[in-house]
Design a protein around this motif. Structure first.
Motif: not given
Length: 148
Positions: A133-140
């Motif tokens: 999501k734009s502006g968020e840290t990816p959750i992988c």
């Protein structure tokens, strides 16, 4: 495409608030990744609570209109988060993204096109799937392994 995977591992994480640039941004309250493999293909399902939020696939060999050595990302939950699938060819100790697809900019439900390119036969590959999501840290997720 085959969507049945033998479950290899389940990674669960509970996310609270993530600080980005000094501001608190709400991250998904929970994300669970189910990794699987069937033959040389690999897939990862992403759940938010009990809802399937999306999935990523690696398809080793051509199957009808689905190309071989290809990945795709699918977003199945209208929650403001997209899904990204990353491919690492000849995976090692660190993650190296060799190919990526995502659902950014598209309303759910949506699947990206297949991103393909020739990979030598019997070459090990790994995929991982991220909520983005734009502006968020990816959750992988962790890695799901396959073979071209």
């Amino acid at each position: 495409m085959k969507r049945t995977f033998a479950a290899l591992a389940v990674l669960a994480s509970t996310m609270g608030l993530v600080l980005v640039g000094g501001q608190a941004n709400a991250a998904p309250e929970s994300a669970r990744f189910e990794l699987g493999i069937q033959s040389a293909d690999a897939g990862i399902n992403v759940y938010r609570g009990s809802d399937l939020a999306g999935y990523g696939d690696f398809n080793a060999d051509p199957d009808g209109s689905v190309p071989g050595d290809a990945i795709r990302a699918c977003d199945t939950l209208a929650d403001g988060w997209g899904v990204e699938t990353q491919l690492d060819v000849n995976p090692g100790a660190t993650w190296d993204t060799d190919r990526v697809v995502n659902t950014r900019g598209h309303a759910s439900p949506y699947c990206s096109g297949w991103a393909s390119g020739n990979i030598g036969e019997n070459t090990p590959v790994a995929i991982r799937v991220c909520l983005v999501k734009s502006g968020e840290t990816p959750i992988c997720s962790g890695r799901a392994f396959g073979e071209s």
